[in-house]
Scaffold this motif. Structure first.
Motif, short mmCIF file in Angstrom:
data_model
loop_
_atom_site.label_atom_id
_atom_site.label_comp_id
_atom_site.label_asym_id
_atom_site.label_seq_id
_atom_site.Cartn_x
_atom_site.Cartn_y
_atom_site.Cartn_z
N GLU A 1 -32.89 9.79 36.76
CA GLU A 1 -34.21 9.48 36.21
C GLU A 1 -34.11 9.48 34.69
O GLU A 1 -33.58 10.43 34.10
N TYR B 1 -46.56 6.19 24.19
CA TYR B 1 -45.87 5.66 25.37
C TYR B 1 -45.02 6.74 26.02
O TYR B 1 -44.31 7.47 25.32
N VAL B 2 -45.07 6.80 27.34
CA VAL B 2 -44.09 7.56 28.13
C VAL B 2 -43.76 6.69 29.35
O VAL B 2 -44.62 6.44 30.20
N VAL B 3 -42.53 6.18 29.40
CA VAL B 3 -42.11 5.29 30.49
C VAL B 3 -40.93 5.93 31.20
O VAL B 3 -39.91 6.26 30.56
N THR B 4 -41.06 6.12 32.51
CA THR B 4 -40.00 6.74 33.31
C THR B 4 -39.44 5.75 34.31
O THR B 4 -40.19 5.01 34.97
N LYS C 1 -37.08 5.49 37.71
CA LYS C 1 -36.44 6.21 38.82
C LYS C 1 -35.66 5.22 39.66
O LYS C 1 -36.15 4.12 39.96
N VAL D 1 -35.27 8.25 23.08
CA VAL D 1 -34.67 8.03 24.40
C VAL D 1 -33.45 8.92 24.56
O VAL D 1 -32.70 9.14 23.60
N SER E 1 -39.96 7.69 25.41
CA SER E 1 -41.23 8.10 24.79
C SER E 1 -41.29 7.53 23.38
O SER E 1 -40.26 7.41 22.69
N SER F 1 -46.91 5.28 31.26
CA SER F 1 -48.12 5.98 30.82
C SER F 1 -48.35 5.60 29.36
O SER F 1 -47.60 6.02 28.48
N THR G 1 -36.14 8.63 30.82
CA THR G 1 -37.48 8.56 30.23
C THR G 1 -37.42 8.03 28.81
O THR G 1 -36.50 8.34 28.05
#
Length: 424
Positions: free
Chosen positions: A354, A294-297, A299, A328, A358, A283, A356
């Motif tokens: 999971e 930035y927000v990257v996840t 999974k 992080v 940011s 995102s 994430t």
């Protein structure tokens, strides 16, 4: 077939030259040097000038060139070039200009042995090493019984293996290695997902053993049989010459007498029913002209008993980025201005986990605003004991007339390196 074989250095100088037929002259090398080596615009590995075709492979600033005047099978010519490189590596390691100059006598022996009147012959390195040695004295004073054994090996049904191999401990190692290629759109739809896999085997077995190797029960290669539920669908397979193909077609069992040592048993490709080990959800929001959020996840898509290691994400930033504040919970993230990326390194991600990332990127103001191209996020990783294609080894059996006990090891590795990309 092949009329001539050359090795050029990056200056266009001829290091090795062998004419197999009389339909070409030595001066044909000048044509290749002018048209290909001196021409930086040439990118195709095949150049046809009139009725003459030049097939070339580049390795360490060398050009391995095969020339033909007939309508030759291109795949066969390239296979010959790559086989030559493989044989050269087995003899003197790295293939570069210095190695070629130091071993030119040996190379001439090899090119004469593996190709006769332009037709490729025996190209098994183990067999060639029996009678083409780095010291010519050894080949002239060879014992009669040794000479007889070499003749049987070179002309027999199993030219890739000697019959007198002996080991104190009989072992067979099988590695199923898969490279996952992914291109995901910004909307989350898969544009491309395929697997390039190969089965690498190391056989340290005495005598002349018969090996049987079973793959999935539901293994589909024929396009007419596609659509079977839970089936592993392979687009194409390529086997080592030791494999008996008729048995594979009927029972999906690979039966073969293995070469001694390490070799590639099988290479395959899969484009359907690909299980993606990692799902990346990015995102990225541009806030005005001075900030990007930035927000990257990530999974995981595999069992919690497994883990992904050496996970590296390269997250692009705009060209006018001045600084990036990263947060992080797992691993380390660092902004690399020279590459315009944030590199996020995670040593290990357990299955079912999971993680994430940011960050806020600060941008410098510019007089003319350029639209950010948004290059894709690159993901590198390795997952042991997991196959993206679903291919599994059901059994591996070794039969030998002395009935010795052998130890078998099977390992799976799925990885991505520069080919797992997510757009945002």
């Amino acid at each position: 077939m092949i009329s001539a074989f050359f090795i050029f250095n990056q200056k266009g100088e001829v290091l090795i030259s062998r004419l197999y037929r009389t339909d070409l002259k030595r001066s044909i090398a000048d044509v290749f040097r002018i048209q290909v080596v001196s021409n930086s615009d040439v990118r195709s590995p095949i150049i046809t000038l009139g009725s003459t075709s030049f097939f070339h492979v580049r390795i360490n600033n060398l050009y391995i060139v095969a020339v033909t005047k007939c309508n030759a099978n291109a795949a066969l010519v390239f296979e010959f070039c790559y086989r030559f490189i493989s044989i050269a590596k087995s003899y003197f390691g790295k293939v570069d200009e210095e190695a070629v100059k130091n071993n030119f006598v040996l190379i001439y022996e090899l090119v004469d042995e593996i190709c006769d009147f332009g037709y490729p012959q025996n190209s098994e390195a183990d067999t060639l090493k029996s009678y083409i040695t780095t010291e010519s004295v050894m080949s002239t004073n060879i014992a009669p019984e040794e000479s007889s054994r070499i003749t049987v090996q070179a002309t027999g049904a199993t030219s890739w293996r000697r019959g007198d191999v002996k080991y104190k401990k009989n072992e067979a190692f099988v590695d199923v290695v898969e490279n996952v290629n992914l291109s995901m759109s910004a909307k989350g739809t898969t544009l491309r997902a395929d697997v390039d896999g190969h089965i690498q085997m190391r056989a340290y077995l005495s005598g002349t053993p018969e090996c049987k190797f079973g793959l999935n029960d539901k293994l589909v290669i024929d396009k007419n049989e596609r659509g079977t539920a839970d089936a592993v669908e392979l687009d194409d397979c390529r086997f080592h010459q030791c494999v008996r193909l008729n048995e594979f077609d009927s029972t999906r069992t690979i039966s073969f007498i293995p070469p001694d040592g390490e070799f590639e048993l099988m290479r395959y490709r899969a484009t359907s029913n690909v299980k993606l080990p990692l799902k990346v959800i990015p995102s990225v929001t541009e806030i005005g002209t001075t900030q990007v959020q930035y927000v990257v996840t990530i999974k995981t898509n595999f069992s919690n008993k497994l883990s992904a290691t050496n996970v590296i994400l390269k997250i692009p930033t705009p060209l006018n980025t001045t600084s990036v504040d990263c947060k992080v919970a797992s691993g380390k993230a660092k902004y690399v201005p020279a590459e315009n990326v944030v590199i996020w390194k995670i040593p290990r991600i357990q299955g079912g986990q999971e993680v994430t990332f940011s960050a806020h990127a600060a941008l410098t103001s510019t007089t003319t605003r350029q639209v950010w191209a948004r290059p894709p996020i690159d993901v590198d990783f390795q997952v042991l004991m997991f196959t993206a294609s679903g291919l599994i080894v059901r059994f591996l059996k070794v039969f030998e007339k002395s009935n010795y006990q052998s130890i078998k090891w099977v390992r799976y590795l799925t990885k991505a390196s520069g080919s797992y990309q997510i757009r945002f």
